[in-house]
Design a protein around this motif. Structure first.
Motif, mmCIF file in Angstrom:
data_model
loop_
_atom_site.group_PDB
_atom_site.id
_atom_site.type_symbol
_atom_site.label_atom_id
_atom_site.label_comp_id
_atom_site.label_asym_id
_atom_site.label_seq_id
_atom_site.Cartn_x
_atom_site.Cartn_y
_atom_site.Cartn_z
ATOM 1 N N LYS A 43 0.824 -1.203 0.000
ATOM 2 C CA LYS A 43 0.000 0.000 0.000
ATOM 3 C C LYS A 43 0.863 1.260 0.000
ATOM 4 O O LYS A 43 0.583 2.224 -0.719
ATOM 5 C CB LYS A 43 -0.925 -0.006 1.216
ATOM 6 C CG LYS A 43 -1.969 1.104 1.198
ATOM 7 C CD LYS A 43 -2.926 0.965 2.371
ATOM 8 C CE LYS A 43 -4.005 2.046 2.316
ATOM 9 N NZ LYS A 43 -4.928 1.958 3.476
ATOM 10 N N ALA A 44 1.921 1.251 0.797
ATOM 11 C CA ALA A 44 2.807 2.413 0.845
ATOM 12 C C ALA A 44 3.488 2.634 -0.500
ATOM 13 O O ALA A 44 3.632 3.768 -0.962
ATOM 14 C CB ALA A 44 3.848 2.229 1.945
ATOM 15 N N ALA A 45 3.923 1.539 -1.145
ATOM 16 C CA ALA A 45 4.576 1.663 -2.447
ATOM 17 C C ALA A 45 3.624 2.235 -3.485
ATOM 18 O O ALA A 45 4.004 3.078 -4.306
ATOM 19 C CB ALA A 45 5.098 0.304 -2.903
ATOM 20 N N ALA A 46 2.369 1.788 -3.456
ATOM 21 C CA ALA A 46 1.385 2.319 -4.401
ATOM 22 C C ALA A 46 1.178 3.811 -4.181
ATOM 23 O O ALA A 46 1.037 4.584 -5.139
ATOM 24 C CB ALA A 46 0.058 1.572 -4.248
ATOM 25 N N GLY A 47 1.167 4.223 -2.922
ATOM 26 C CA GLY A 47 0.990 5.643 -2.632
ATOM 27 C C GLY A 47 2.143 6.486 -3.132
ATOM 28 O O GLY A 47 1.938 7.526 -3.769
ATOM 29 N N THR A 48 3.373 6.054 -2.860
ATOM 30 C CA THR A 48 4.522 6.840 -3.305
ATOM 31 C C THR A 48 4.654 6.808 -4.824
ATOM 32 O O THR A 48 5.062 7.797 -5.440
ATOM 33 C CB THR A 48 5.821 6.331 -2.653
ATOM 34 O OG1 THR A 48 5.984 4.935 -2.928
ATOM 35 C CG2 THR A 48 5.795 6.545 -1.151
ATOM 36 N N ALA A 49 4.281 5.683 -5.449
ATOM 37 C CA ALA A 49 4.311 5.617 -6.914
ATOM 38 C C ALA A 49 3.316 6.612 -7.508
ATOM 39 O O ALA A 49 3.610 7.289 -8.499
ATOM 40 C CB ALA A 49 3.997 4.206 -7.391
ATOM 41 N N GLY A 50 2.141 6.702 -6.902
ATOM 42 C CA GLY A 50 1.158 7.665 -7.385
ATOM 43 C C GLY A 50 1.657 9.091 -7.265
ATOM 44 O O GLY A 50 1.427 9.924 -8.150
ATOM 45 N N GLN A 51 2.361 9.379 -6.174
ATOM 46 C CA GLN A 51 2.913 10.718 -6.001
ATOM 47 C C GLN A 51 4.026 10.994 -7.017
ATOM 48 O O GLN A 51 4.179 12.118 -7.500
ATOM 49 C CB GLN A 51 3.412 10.878 -4.568
ATOM 50 C CG GLN A 51 2.260 10.944 -3.561
ATOM 51 C CD GLN A 51 2.737 10.849 -2.127
ATOM 52 O OE1 GLN A 51 3.510 9.969 -1.770
ATOM 53 N NE2 GLN A 51 2.269 11.764 -1.293
ATOM 54 N N ALA A 52 4.798 9.959 -7.343
ATOM 55 C CA ALA A 52 5.832 10.114 -8.370
ATOM 56 C C ALA A 52 5.203 10.428 -9.719
ATOM 57 O O ALA A 52 5.678 11.296 -10.466
ATOM 58 C CB ALA A 52 6.678 8.845 -8.461
ATOM 59 N N GLN A 53 4.119 9.730 -10.041
ATOM 60 C CA GLN A 53 3.442 9.964 -11.315
ATOM 61 C C GLN A 53 2.835 11.367 -11.366
ATOM 62 O O GLN A 53 2.858 12.025 -12.411
ATOM 63 C CB GLN A 53 2.374 8.896 -11.524
ATOM 64 C CG GLN A 53 2.988 7.527 -11.812
ATOM 65 C CD GLN A 53 1.993 6.397 -11.685
ATOM 66 O OE1 GLN A 53 1.048 6.475 -10.910
ATOM 67 N NE2 GLN A 53 2.207 5.335 -12.441
ATOM 68 N N ALA A 54 2.313 11.822 -10.247
ATOM 69 C CA ALA A 54 1.772 13.183 -10.202
ATOM 70 C C ALA A 54 2.885 14.201 -10.430
ATOM 71 O O ALA A 54 2.696 15.206 -11.125
ATOM 72 C CB ALA A 54 1.085 13.426 -8.858
ATOM 73 N N ALA A 55 4.058 13.941 -9.864
ATOM 74 C CA ALA A 55 5.193 14.844 -10.058
ATOM 75 C C ALA A 55 5.654 14.832 -11.514
ATOM 76 O O ALA A 55 6.005 15.876 -12.077
ATOM 77 C CB ALA A 55 6.343 14.453 -9.131
ATOM 78 N N LEU A 56 5.655 13.649 -12.137
ATOM 79 C CA LEU A 56 6.020 13.572 -13.552
ATOM 80 C C LEU A 56 5.048 14.383 -14.404
ATOM 81 O O LEU A 56 5.450 15.042 -15.364
ATOM 82 C CB LEU A 56 6.033 12.114 -14.017
ATOM 83 C CG LEU A 56 7.229 11.262 -13.613
ATOM 84 C CD1 LEU A 56 7.040 9.828 -14.093
ATOM 85 C CD2 LEU A 56 8.526 11.832 -14.170
ATOM 86 N N ALA A 57 3.768 14.321 -14.051
ATOM 87 C CA ALA A 57 2.765 15.078 -14.799
ATOM 88 C C ALA A 57 3.007 16.578 -14.682
ATOM 89 O O ALA A 57 2.635 17.343 -15.574
ATOM 90 C CB ALA A 57 1.365 14.728 -14.304
ATOM 91 N N ARG A 58 3.651 16.997 -13.598
ATOM 92 C CA ARG A 58 3.997 18.413 -13.411
ATOM 93 C C ARG A 58 5.383 18.730 -13.960
ATOM 94 O O ARG A 58 5.884 19.834 -13.785
ATOM 95 C CB ARG A 58 3.973 18.774 -11.917
ATOM 96 C CG ARG A 58 2.647 18.566 -11.216
ATOM 97 C CD ARG A 58 2.675 19.216 -9.828
ATOM 98 N NE ARG A 58 3.770 18.725 -9.001
ATOM 99 C CZ ARG A 58 3.688 17.689 -8.170
ATOM 100 N NH1 ARG A 58 2.543 17.008 -8.084
ATOM 101 N NH2 ARG A 58 4.722 17.320 -7.437
ATOM 102 N N ASN A 59 6.028 17.735 -14.588
ATOM 103 C CA ASN A 59 7.394 17.888 -15.100
ATOM 104 C C ASN A 59 8.385 18.201 -13.990
ATOM 105 O O ASN A 59 9.375 18.906 -14.198
ATOM 106 C CB ASN A 59 7.460 18.977 -16.180
ATOM 107 C CG ASN A 59 6.727 18.585 -17.441
ATOM 108 O OD1 ASN A 59 6.826 17.443 -17.895
ATOM 109 N ND2 ASN A 59 5.975 19.507 -18.014
#
Length: 282
Positions: A43-59
């Motif tokens: 669950k923690a990995a999924a959360g941090t991965a989602g935050q990484a993807q959000a950061a990528l979307a913001r470049n």
């Protein structure tokens, strides 16, 4: 008491009780603690991965890298998180680290053409053309010809790249991307007349000269990373490589309490877009 406090308390109890659980004669307690720990890590990995993807979307490459590294540390055998880490390194201009991440992702998922292509791109950007050509040859069946052809040209094999793209351009499925990558490959080979003819197939005559001028500059990079960085729209930075602790064959570390606590605020991961090669845009 908040959900976060309850979660932290539960983790503390598991850690403090680890030795006692390990002494259970039937091993049932060990399985229960292990399962709980694994579920929290997932669950923690999924959360941090989602935050990484959000950061990528913001470049925001640096922020994405931090979150993606945490996801990989929590779930080191998850190929998708290795891919996310590689893409984050690319966005941050860290090509040496990206090559390690994509190599690990490809080892975990041998049919992943995106991992193979991005591995080759990263190797090109670090100046390791021989390894890049090997990666492209070994994974030719899973990398689209339109990308593999230009990658070969960027790796110094312009003859091979032109051959791949010429065949693709003759296909009924050919499109402007194939032709422009072929034109750029001709330019990289110094075959400017052919580059002009192919480029003109999809451009107004007035725009062809400007495009060829861009390619003339592109064909003379000051550093090994310049061409790939230009194609991906990123800026290369100094890079000592991926942390040793994240290597695929590194000993699995214990799951840190702080990382598990992050599972309290999960952002569901979404599919990340593959990094694709395209001709330099105007």
């Amino acid at each position: 008491m908040t959900t976060r406090a309850l979660l932290l308390g539960g983790i503390s109890a598991l850690l403090l009780g680890g030795t006692m659980v390990g002494c259970a004669a039937n091993g049932g307690g060990i399985a229960s603690a292990s399962d709980r720990n694994a579920a929290l890590a997932t669950k923690a990995a999924a959360g941090t991965a989602g935050q990484a993807q959000a950061a990528l979307a913001r470049n925001d490459g640096p922020i994405a890298i931090g979150y993606a590294e945490r996801a990989v540390a929590l779930m080191p055998q998850q190929a998708d998180y290795r891919m996310l880490l590689g893409q984050s390194y690319l966005k941050g201009g860290r090509f040496a680290s990206a090559s390690h991440a994509f190599a690990d992702a490809l080892q975990l998922s041998p049919t992943n053409g995106r991992a193979a292509l991005n591995l080759a791109l990263s190797q090109i950007a670090t100046g390791d053309w021989q390894s890049a050509r090997h990666s492209l040859e070994a994974n030719a069946a899973i990398i689209p010809a339109v990308d593999r052809g230009l990658a070969l040209s960027l790796a110094g094999d312009t003859a091979g790249g032109i051959a791949v793209l010429t065949e693709a351009a003759r296909s009924p499925a050919s499109n402007a991307k194939v032709r422009q990558n072929l034109a750029l490959s001709f330019a990289l080979a110094g075959r400017w007349q052919e580059a002009r003819v192919v480029a003109a197939a999809d451009m107004a005559p007035a725009d062809v000269d400007a495009r060829l001028e861009q390619w003339a500059l592109f064909a003379q990079p000051a550093k090994a990373s310049d061409q790939v960085a230009s194609l991906l729209g990123v800026r290369a930075v100094a890079d000592a490589g991926q942390p040793v602790a994240l290597a695929l064959n590194a000993p699995a570390p214990g799951v840190p309490e702080q990382a598990l606590a992050a599972a309290d605020s999960v952002i569901a991961p979404t599919e990340t877009a593959p990094v694709q090669i395209a001709a330099v845009s105007g």
